[in-house]
Design a protein around this motif. Structure first.
Motif, PDB file in Angstrom:
ATOM      1  N   GLN A 163       0.827  -1.207   0.000  1.00  0.00           N
ATOM      2  CA  GLN A 163       0.000   0.000   0.000  1.00  0.00           C
ATOM      3  C   GLN A 163       0.861   1.257   0.000  1.00  0.00           C
ATOM      4  O   GLN A 163       0.423   2.322  -0.443  1.00  0.00           O
ATOM      5  N   VAL A 164       2.082   1.146   0.495  1.00  0.00           N
ATOM      6  CA  VAL A 164       2.986   2.299   0.584  1.00  0.00           C
ATOM      7  C   VAL A 164       4.103   2.202  -0.445  1.00  0.00           C
ATOM      8  O   VAL A 164       4.448   3.195  -1.083  1.00  0.00           O
ATOM      9  N   PHE A 165       4.658   0.995  -0.612  1.00  0.00           N
ATOM     10  CA  PHE A 165       5.836   0.822  -1.451  1.00  0.00           C
ATOM     11  C   PHE A 165       5.489   0.217  -2.809  1.00  0.00           C
ATOM     12  O   PHE A 165       4.527  -0.535  -2.947  1.00  0.00           O
ATOM     13  N   ASP A 166       6.316   0.546  -3.802  1.00  0.00           N
ATOM     14  CA  ASP A 166       6.097   0.068  -5.164  1.00  0.00           C
ATOM     15  C   ASP A 166       6.782  -1.259  -5.437  1.00  0.00           C
ATOM     16  O   ASP A 166       6.377  -1.991  -6.345  1.00  0.00           O
ATOM     17  N   SER A 167       7.828  -1.552  -4.700  1.00  0.00           N
ATOM     18  CA  SER A 167       8.600  -2.760  -5.005  1.00  0.00           C
ATOM     19  C   SER A 167       9.513  -3.124  -3.844  1.00  0.00           C
ATOM     20  O   SER A 167       9.712  -2.337  -2.912  1.00  0.00           O
ATOM     21  N   ILE A 168      10.057  -4.344  -3.913  1.00  0.00           N
ATOM     22  CA  ILE A 168      11.157  -4.748  -3.034  1.00  0.00           C
ATOM     23  C   ILE A 168      12.414  -4.729  -3.886  1.00  0.00           C
ATOM     24  O   ILE A 168      12.551  -5.516  -4.829  1.00  0.00           O
ATOM     25  N   ALA A 169      13.325  -3.832  -3.572  1.00  0.00           N
ATOM     26  CA  ALA A 169      14.547  -3.704  -4.366  1.00  0.00           C
ATOM     27  C   ALA A 169      15.452  -4.907  -4.159  1.00  0.00           C
ATOM     28  O   ALA A 169      16.058  -5.424  -5.106  1.00  0.00           O
ATOM     29  N   TYR A 170      15.519  -5.357  -2.920  1.00  0.00           N
ATOM     30  CA  TYR A 170      16.441  -6.453  -2.610  1.00  0.00           C
ATOM     31  C   TYR A 170      16.003  -7.115  -1.319  1.00  0.00           C
ATOM     32  O   TYR A 170      15.607  -6.445  -0.365  1.00  0.00           O
ATOM     33  N   GLU A 171      16.075  -8.439  -1.290  1.00  0.00           N
ATOM     34  CA  GLU A 171      15.734  -9.182  -0.072  1.00  0.00           C
ATOM     35  C   GLU A 171      16.808 -10.222   0.193  1.00  0.00           C
ATOM     36  O   GLU A 171      17.154 -11.019  -0.685  1.00  0.00           O
ATOM     37  N   TYR A 172      17.340 -10.194   1.381  1.00  0.00           N
ATOM     38  CA  TYR A 172      18.360 -11.155   1.819  1.00  0.00           C
ATOM     39  C   TYR A 172      17.776 -11.862   3.031  1.00  0.00           C
ATOM     40  O   TYR A 172      17.508 -11.251   4.058  1.00  0.00           O
ATOM     41  N   THR A 173      17.544 -13.148   2.904  1.00  0.00           N
ATOM     42  CA  THR A 173      16.825 -13.869   3.951  1.00  0.00           C
ATOM     43  C   THR A 173      17.750 -14.304   5.079  1.00  0.00           C
ATOM     44  O   THR A 173      18.964 -14.430   4.907  1.00  0.00           O
ATOM     45  N   MET A 174      17.146 -14.555   6.217  1.00  0.00           N
ATOM     46  CA  MET A 174      17.905 -15.075   7.352  1.00  0.00           C
ATOM     47  C   MET A 174      18.510 -16.430   6.997  1.00  0.00           C
ATOM     48  O   MET A 174      19.652 -16.738   7.379  1.00  0.00           O
ATOM     49  N   ARG A 175      17.786 -17.220   6.241  1.00  0.00           N
ATOM     50  CA  ARG A 175      18.275 -18.534   5.817  1.00  0.00           C
ATOM     51  C   ARG A 175      19.569 -18.396   5.015  1.00  0.00           C
ATOM     52  O   ARG A 175      20.540 -19.108   5.247  1.00  0.00           O
ATOM     53  N   GLN A 176      19.569 -17.446   4.059  1.00  0.00           N
ATOM     54  CA  GLN A 176      20.745 -17.241   3.228  1.00  0.00           C
ATOM     55  C   GLN A 176      21.904 -16.687   4.049  1.00  0.00           C
ATOM     56  O   GLN A 176      23.062 -17.052   3.843  1.00  0.00           O
ATOM     57  N   ALA A 177      21.592 -15.806   4.997  1.00  0.00           N
ATOM     58  CA  ALA A 177      22.636 -15.224   5.847  1.00  0.00           C
ATOM     59  C   ALA A 177      23.310 -16.298   6.702  1.00  0.00           C
ATOM     60  O   ALA A 177      24.523 -16.240   6.933  1.00  0.00           O
ATOM     61  N   VAL A 178      22.534 -17.273   7.160  1.00  0.00           N
ATOM     62  CA  VAL A 178      23.106 -18.388   7.922  1.00  0.00           C
ATOM     63  C   VAL A 178      23.969 -19.252   7.008  1.00  0.00           C
ATOM     64  O   VAL A 178      25.074 -19.655   7.371  1.00  0.00           O
ATOM     65  N   MET A 179      23.476 -19.518   5.793  1.00  0.00           N
ATOM     66  CA  MET A 179      24.248 -20.318   4.835  1.00  0.00           C
ATOM     67  C   MET A 179      25.572 -19.639   4.494  1.00  0.00           C
ATOM     68  O   MET A 179      26.605 -20.304   4.337  1.00  0.00           O
ATOM     69  N   ASP A 180      25.543 -18.316   4.376  1.00  0.00           N
ATOM     70  CA  ASP A 180      26.748 -17.550   4.048  1.00  0.00           C
ATOM     71  C   ASP A 180      27.627 -17.278   5.263  1.00  0.00           C
ATOM     72  O   ASP A 180      28.667 -16.621   5.149  1.00  0.00           O
ATOM     73  N   GLN A 181      27.187 -17.745   6.441  1.00  0.00           N
ATOM     74  CA  GLN A 181      27.942 -17.630   7.699  1.00  0.00           C
ATOM     75  C   GLN A 181      28.053 -16.208   8.215  1.00  0.00           C
ATOM     76  O   GLN A 181      28.939 -15.875   9.006  1.00  0.00           O
ATOM     77  N   TYR A 182      27.146 -15.327   7.783  1.00  0.00           N
ATOM     78  CA  TYR A 182      27.097 -13.985   8.355  1.00  0.00           C
ATOM     79  C   TYR A 182      26.250 -13.971   9.629  1.00  0.00           C
ATOM     80  O   TYR A 182      26.342 -13.041  10.430  1.00  0.00           O
ATOM     81  N   LEU A 183      25.406 -14.992   9.803  1.00  0.00           N
ATOM     82  CA  LEU A 183      24.660 -15.210  11.042  1.00  0.00           C
ATOM     83  C   LEU A 183      24.909 -16.650  11.473  1.00  0.00           C
ATOM     84  O   LEU A 183      25.205 -17.516  10.643  1.00  0.00           O
ATOM     85  N   VAL A 184      24.766 -16.910  12.759  1.00  0.00           N
ATOM     86  CA  VAL A 184      25.015 -18.268  13.251  1.00  0.00           C
ATOM     87  C   VAL A 184      23.786 -19.152  13.012  1.00  0.00           C
ATOM     88  O   VAL A 184      22.661 -18.650  12.920  1.00  0.00           O
ATOM     89  N   PRO A 185      23.981 -20.477  12.929  1.00  0.00           N
ATOM     90  CA  PRO A 185      22.833 -21.391  12.814  1.00  0.00           C
ATOM     91  C   PRO A 185      21.927 -21.266  14.032  1.00  0.00           C
ATOM     92  O   PRO A 185      22.386 -20.933  15.130  1.00  0.00           O
ATOM     93  N   ILE A 186      20.645 -21.506  13.835  1.00  0.00           N
ATOM     94  CA  ILE A 186      19.679 -21.416  14.934  1.00  0.00           C
ATOM     95  C   ILE A 186      19.132 -22.797  15.242  1.00  0.00           C
ATOM     96  O   ILE A 186      18.586 -23.472  14.359  1.00  0.00           O
ATOM     97  N   LYS A 187      19.289 -23.224  16.488  1.00  0.00           N
ATOM     98  CA  LYS A 187      18.678 -24.468  16.950  1.00  0.00           C
ATOM     99  C   LYS A 187      17.433 -24.106  17.759  1.00  0.00           C
ATOM    100  O   LYS A 187      17.506 -23.254  18.656  1.00  0.00           O
ATOM    101  N   ALA A 188      16.326 -24.710  17.418  1.00  0.00           N
ATOM    102  CA  ALA A 188      15.091 -24.446  18.146  1.00  0.00           C
ATOM    103  C   ALA A 188      14.757 -25.651  19.024  1.00  0.00           C
ATOM    104  O   ALA A 188      14.973 -26.794  18.632  1.00  0.00           O
ATOM    105  N   MET A 189      14.238 -25.357  20.179  1.00  0.00           N
ATOM    106  CA  MET A 189      13.844 -26.428  21.101  1.00  0.00           C
ATOM    107  C   MET A 189      12.524 -26.057  21.753  1.00  0.00           C
ATOM    108  O   MET A 189      12.371 -24.954  22.293  1.00  0.00           O
ATOM    109  N   THR A 190      11.560 -26.955  21.664  1.00  0.00           N
ATOM    110  CA  THR A 190      10.261 -26.713  22.297  1.00  0.00           C
ATOM    111  C   THR A 190      10.251 -27.368  23.672  1.00  0.00           C
ATOM    112  O   THR A 190      10.419 -28.586  23.800  1.00  0.00           O
TER     113      THR A 190
END
Length: 546
Positions: A163-190
């Motif tokens: 409603q406000v923006f015309d486009s997404i210029a660029y999207e870098y996902t958390m998944r990709q950031a973990v794969m590229d080692q810029y973020l650490v892997p996330i372990k989830a525990m319930t």
């Protein structure tokens, strides 16, 4: 400090400039917490200034304003003026003004600036952009180019940022950031502890904090007991709904042997406590949503969310406090609970990686086993299972298509062959995505072997070309190779390399179009996939986190 741009940051900045040049005057940059969004928009501001354009940076919290000012001055080498409370920038002559949204939305402050005072406006935490306050400012500077920066492109109230923006210029996902080692892997525990919040009311699109605290209070002792079992050796941040309950839980943790501290907006020694926590004097830090934005502490390797939320952006902000790399840190442990909600959906760890609601639901069920599991591995396993079941359900349709000896593949078949739920579940968001696909797009898709009659919108063509071009650059199998080999009962061919697929296709062709003797297609694994398992121990990059 070194602010050398990472590859994805360079791509992001170029994409923003291209979007503006192509006529999409209001565009979004989507980067997960901890991947350097401030560095990106600081460089965009620098480019604007170099072209003689004045820039307005908008944020809604003092920490974010100060952080933006300091980083822009360091990156761009341009002094910024502040527009906040008693600080005025209207007569400063500064090329970059960093302003508090709460201040600038006031009519008396906003009208001091002519409508053409700024040629570019950058919104930090742009998921707030649908509010009337932000829109009032954007309407005032109606001819300016706009960049919104956020960790998530959706809001809890389900309104689309389209409603406000015309486009997404660029999207870098958390998944990709973990794969590229810029973020650490996330372990989830319930944690197998059922917390009943069925009677908690919804206010402004999320759970009402006071009622949530009342519902949570009876469980604090049991939660502390569970934390004692799971995260005693970790640096932990706990998010709670109210200051009162945060202080109460801090005392509870101390009784269970934790070196716990609590910070809130009224804490006079907040800075000292945060510094001591980072040094390791404390091992648990409790807060009432104070630390969701504008605070970084890389040693944090455990997050406990005791402020359940329906808002994905808020959830990502909380988890993002623990995703930054740090020496000796192998992963982030994210603790979840069995929240009883009946009427309302709420965010679970799965939302950080799931490509669709269906994948998210299945991941959440799988994580309820109580075992800590790597979120990326969990997502991959669930997606593969869902794709497999969908392929079985549509096997008859695909068989009919093959029997007709089609030389091209439609959108649906490409999605299944590539095992890609983003293609299968794609829905347009922005106006341009609803427009008909261009001749250039259709011609490119034809070269890839796609049936262009199945492509109805520009958005469909965009996502399909993006995926196919990426595969080509990575030298992965083509969709034609994938379809041919899977028709001979080979599996997961979309993960093969182009050369591996070509080798097997040639072998079949030379054998009168039959699978060579001694090869079991259903169990065959090409060399590139043999023994390929993701290492749980990541080698952290030596460069500083931007």
């Amino acid at each position: 400090m070194n602010y050398a741009l990472r590859p994805y940051q360079k791509e992001a900045i170029l994409s923003i400039v291209h979007e503006w040049r192509d006529g999409n005057r209001k565009t979004l940059l989507v980067l997960p917490t901890g991947t350097g969004k401030t560095v990106c928009f600081a460089n965009v501001a620098k480019i604007c200034v170099e072209h003689g354009q004045r820039v307005l940076i908008l944020a809604h919290r003092w920490e974010l304003l100060q952080q933006a000012k300091e980083k822009i001055e360091a990156v761009a080498g341009v002094e910024c003026a502040l527009e906040k409370a008693e600080m005025h920038a209207v007569d400063s002559g500064a090329m970059i003004v960093v302003a508090s949204m709460q201040t600038l939305t006031q009519e008396s402050r906003l009208t001091q600036y002519p409508a053409d005072a700024f040629q570019a406006v950058i919104l930090d935490e742009a998921h707030h952009a649908l509010s009337s306050s932000y829109r009032r400012i954007l309407d005032h500077f109606h001819d300016a180019f706009v960049l919104g920066v956020t960790a998530t492109a959706e809001r809890g109230d389900k309104q689309q940022l389209g409603q406000v923006f015309d486009s997404i210029a660029y999207e870098y996902t958390m998944r990709q950031a973990v794969m590229d080692q810029y973020l650490v892997p996330i372990k989830a525990m319930t944690i197998p502890l059922k917390l009943d919040i069925r009677n908690v009311k919804i206010q402004d699109g999320d759970f009402q904090p006071t009622a949530l605290s009342e519902a949570l209070e009876p469980y604090l002792e049991k939660i502390a007991e569970e934390m004692e079992k799971t995260c005693k050796d970790r640096r932990t941040v706990v998010f709670l709904p109210l200051i009162r309950i945060s202080e109460q839980f801090c005392e509870c943790l101390k009784r269970h042997g934790f070196k716990a501290a609590e910070v809130n907006g009224r804490s006079k020694d907040r800075t000292e406590i945060l510094e001591e926590f980072e040094k390791g004097t404390y091992d648990v830090l409790c807060n009432s949503m104070l630390l969701t934005e504008g605070w970084d502490c890389p040693p944090v390797d455990c997050i406990v969310v005791l402020r359940p939320t329906k808002v994905r952006g808020l959830y990502q902000q909380m988890v993002g406090r623990g995703t930054r790399p740090f020496k000796g840190k192998e992963d982030l442990l994210l603790l979840d609970f069995l929240w009883l909600t009946e009427k309302h959906e709420l965010c679970h760890p799965a939302v950080l990686f799931a490509k669709s609601e269906e994948i998210g639901r299945q991941m959440t069920l799988r994580l309820e086993s109580g075992q800590a599991e790597d979120l990326m591995e969990c997502e991959e396993a669930v997606e593969e299972d869902i794709i497999h079941k969908r392929k079985e359900a549509l096997a008859r349709q695909l068989k009919e298509q093959r029997e007709r000896q089609r030389r091209v593949l439609d959108l649906l078949e490409v999605g299944y062959l590539l095992q890609d739920t983003e293609i299968l579940d794609y829905e347009p968001t922005f106006k341009y995505e609803y427009e008909p696909a261009t001749e250039k797009q259709l011609a490119a898709l034809q070269r890839f072997g796609v049936d262009t009659a199945s492509i109805t919108t520009k958005g469909q063509a965009n996502i399909l070309l993006k995926k196919l071009i990426a595969r080509s650059e990575k030298k992965l199998s083509t969709i034609k190779q994938t379809r041919f080999l899977e028709s001979r009962d080979f599996v997961n061919v979309s993960k093969w390399t182009f050369d591996e697929a070509a080798f097997m296709t040639d072998a079949i062709a030379k054998n009168r179009w039959q699978v060579p003797q001694g090869i079991d297609a259903k169990t065959y694994v090409p060399p590139s996939l043999k023994g390929k398992r993701r290492s749980r121990k990541r080698i952290m990059r030596k460069e500083e986190t931007s």
